[in-house]
Design an enzyme around this catalytic site. Structure first.
Site, PDB file in Angstrom:
ATOM      1  N   CYS A  70      -1.663 -36.259  19.098  1.00 23.06           N
ATOM      2  CA  CYS A  70      -2.289 -37.423  18.472  1.00 23.06           C
ATOM      3  C   CYS A  70      -1.959 -37.409  16.989  1.00 23.06           C
ATOM      4  CB  CYS A  70      -3.801 -37.371  18.688  1.00 23.06           C
ATOM      5  SG  CYS A  70      -4.723 -38.677  17.851  1.00 23.06           S
ATOM      6  N   CYS A 180       2.477 -42.818  16.467  1.00 18.55           N
ATOM      7  CA  CYS A 180       1.324 -42.701  17.350  1.00 18.55           C
ATOM      8  C   CYS A 180       1.867 -42.422  18.737  1.00 18.55           C
ATOM      9  CB  CYS A 180       0.499 -43.995  17.348  1.00 18.55           C
ATOM     10  SG  CYS A 180      -0.841 -44.012  18.566  1.00 18.55           S
TER      11      CYS A 180
END
Length: 259
Positions: A70, A180
């Site tokens: 992440c 991302c």
């Protein structure tokens, strides 16, 4: 060897898939915090709290190394996690930077990510240290679009156009970092809109960062835990991984209690 990975939702499975292609024997435990997705619009303090809870869960599964799958956590909480735990903890930002440096010939690099990642300036600072001109853009709707299984739809295409239209006019940019782990799932739409720009993803680049840490040995097990399991979750896992898995539920309150 057992690798732990965590993300705010299903996006980190793009990292898991890349790792599994190279390390086919390791055991992998993945935690997706789907009950609290997205992380990218939350404060740094909240992201750190959630990250500590997820990392602690993986520690309790006896993992040997943790991959932060992440970017929002890598940008805002990695140092806190490294101080808290003794095992190796690897984020995705450095891998993305390295991939962009190898890709760019013009030394003009675009970065897209969540608000938390872009506002942290981590990508920008790393790249600018190598005299790279950066152009950063937060795309907060991309994660919900993926989590709601709206990939390759009119909605995803309109969102790509809305957020990335300014990159059309920035002719010097030859590389765009998908900052991302959800964003590779929108790669088809992004590439169609920006065909002249090379897309790089830390989901693939992370492999070079774990070569010295991970040994390809184990029973090749894959355990997938989520803090909320909807029909969308099951379908997205199958879509990303190319097969069905037995998904395991973790109560989000238990993460906080056991931290």
């Amino acid at each position: 060897m057992k690798i732990g990975m965590f993300d705010s939702g299903v996006g980190g499975l793009t990292v898991l898939k890349s790792v599994r292609k190279v390390y086919d024997k390791v055991d992998i435990v993945y935690l997706g915090d789907t009950a609290r997705v997205p992380y990218g619009i939350k404060s740094k303090e909240t992201i750190i709290t959630y990250a500590k809870e997820s990392a602690n869960f993986l520690i309790n599964q006896n993992v040997d190394v943790i991959l932060i799958a992440c970017n929002s956590v890598s940008a805002n909480a990695m140092e806190a996690l490294q101080e808290m735990f003794d095992i190796p903890i690897v984020g995705v930002i450095e891998a993305g930077v390295e991939a962009a440096l190898k890709s760019s010939k013009t030394k003009h690099v675009g970065i897209i990510g969540t608000s938390a990642t872009i506002n942290s300036n981590k990508y920008q600072e790393r790249l600018e240290a190598f005299n790279i001109k950066t152009y950063a853009k937060a795309c907060p709707l991309f994660v919900p679009i993926v989590e709601e299984k709206l990939i390759n739809t009119d909605i995803s295409k309109k969102a790509v156009e809305f957020y990335l239209k300014e990159f059309k006019d920035l002719k010097d940019i030859d590389t765009l970092i998908l900052g991302c782990t959800h964003y590779p799932l929108l790669e088809e739409d992004i590439k169609a809109f920006l065909p002249h720009i090379n897309l790089v993803s830390s989901s693939d680049a992370i492999i070079s960062y774990i070569n010295n840490i991970v040994k390809n040995e184990g029973n090749a097990t894959t355990e997938l835990y989520f803090t909320d399991i909807s029909q969308n979750t099951s379908e997205l896992v199958e879509y990303i991984m190319g097969q069905k898995y037995d998904l395991k539920y973790v109560n989000v309150e238990s993460l906080a209690l056991n931290c």
